[in-house]
Design a protein around this motif. Sequence first.
Motif, mmCIF file in Angstrom:
data_model
loop_
_atom_site.group_PDB
_atom_site.id
_atom_site.type_symbol
_atom_site.label_atom_id
_atom_site.label_comp_id
_atom_site.label_asym_id
_atom_site.label_seq_id
_atom_site.Cartn_x
_atom_site.Cartn_y
_atom_site.Cartn_z
ATOM 1 N N UNK A 1 3.004 1.611 10.597
ATOM 2 C CA UNK A 1 2.482 2.942 10.279
ATOM 3 C C UNK A 1 0.959 2.924 10.141
ATOM 4 N N UNK A 2 0.439 1.867 9.533
ATOM 5 C CA UNK A 2 -1.011 1.792 9.369
ATOM 6 C C UNK A 2 -1.715 1.705 10.722
ATOM 7 N N UNK A 3 -1.170 0.905 11.654
ATOM 8 C CA UNK A 3 -1.786 0.781 12.978
ATOM 9 C C UNK A 3 -1.646 2.069 13.784
ATOM 10 N N UNK B 1 0.844 -1.181 0.000
ATOM 11 C CA UNK B 1 0.000 0.000 0.000
ATOM 12 C C UNK B 1 0.885 1.239 0.000
ATOM 13 N N UNK B 2 0.490 2.218 -0.765
ATOM 14 C CA UNK B 2 1.231 3.466 -0.805
ATOM 15 C C UNK B 2 0.674 4.433 0.235
ATOM 16 N N UNK B 3 1.504 5.398 0.616
ATOM 17 C CA UNK B 3 1.099 6.364 1.641
ATOM 18 C C UNK B 3 -0.116 7.168 1.203
ATOM 19 N N UNK B 4 -0.275 7.380 -0.109
ATOM 20 C CA UNK B 4 -1.419 8.179 -0.554
ATOM 21 C C UNK B 4 -2.747 7.472 -0.305
ATOM 22 N N UNK B 5 -2.742 6.140 -0.257
ATOM 23 C CA UNK B 5 -3.980 5.422 0.085
ATOM 24 C C UNK B 5 -4.329 5.631 1.551
ATOM 25 N N UNK B 6 -3.302 5.599 2.419
ATOM 26 C CA UNK B 6 -3.549 5.843 3.840
ATOM 27 C C UNK B 6 -4.002 7.284 4.049
ATOM 28 N N UNK B 7 -3.420 8.202 3.301
ATOM 29 C CA UNK B 7 -3.820 9.597 3.407
ATOM 30 C C UNK B 7 -5.269 9.785 2.951
ATOM 31 N N UNK B 8 -5.657 9.140 1.856
ATOM 32 C CA UNK B 8 -7.034 9.247 1.366
ATOM 33 C C UNK B 8 -8.022 8.671 2.372
ATOM 34 N N UNK B 9 -7.682 7.520 2.955
ATOM 35 C CA UNK B 9 -8.536 6.917 3.980
ATOM 36 C C UNK B 9 -8.674 7.870 5.170
ATOM 37 N N UNK B 10 -7.555 8.419 5.617
ATOM 38 C CA UNK B 10 -7.562 9.336 6.763
ATOM 39 C C UNK B 10 -8.377 10.583 6.456
ATOM 40 N N UNK B 11 -8.231 11.117 5.246
ATOM 41 C CA UNK B 11 -9.020 12.291 4.843
ATOM 42 C C UNK B 11 -10.514 11.996 4.932
ATOM 43 N N UNK B 12 -10.894 10.797 4.485
ATOM 44 C CA UNK B 12 -12.302 10.412 4.551
ATOM 45 C C UNK B 12 -12.806 10.321 5.982
#
Length: 192
Positions: free
Chosen positions: A74-76, A1-12
Amino acid sequence: MKANRMEAFSDGVLAIIITIMVLEFKVPECHDWYALSKLGPKILSYIFSFVYVGIYWNNHHHLLHMVRTMNGRLMWLNLLLLFWLSLVPFTTAWMGESRFAATPTALYGIILLLAAFSYRLLQRAIIKQHSGDSSFVVAMGKDLKGKLSPLLYLIAVLTAYVSPWISGFFFVLVAIIWFVPDKRIEHVLKGH
């Protein structure tokens, strides 16, 4: 998973948190300014929380630009931060509904304190990825705001039982400190 996916999830998640907070408002039955003024504590607690969620969103965005490799840790840690922030709507509503009573105000401070610790853990995990990049590590090591904020939150929690307005002063103080995004990351990114 790329950081931008985690960022998009967090933004949501952060967008949902703000939406939940605004949905707590009930339209007054009367149609005059007095009816609206009765919502004053709720509006004030909403403003506090909206600013805080915005500050976390802004700084989180900057921080995730420094992720080199995504991993489970990082994800956790990111989920831990989102967990504490997801409790902000509850504490915001309780604080506003109670007109800033001591216990709801103290709990609000505790949630912000735990979110600050979680953000710091996430930040430290990202810094660890840059152990060979001295400019980033040195820049992030001077984290006066990050070290001062938990102390101010703790003071806010303790003073909630003396006066919620004193506690509120410390909430505002932390927000002012963080209102301008963390420029250290921008300086490092411009240097590379």
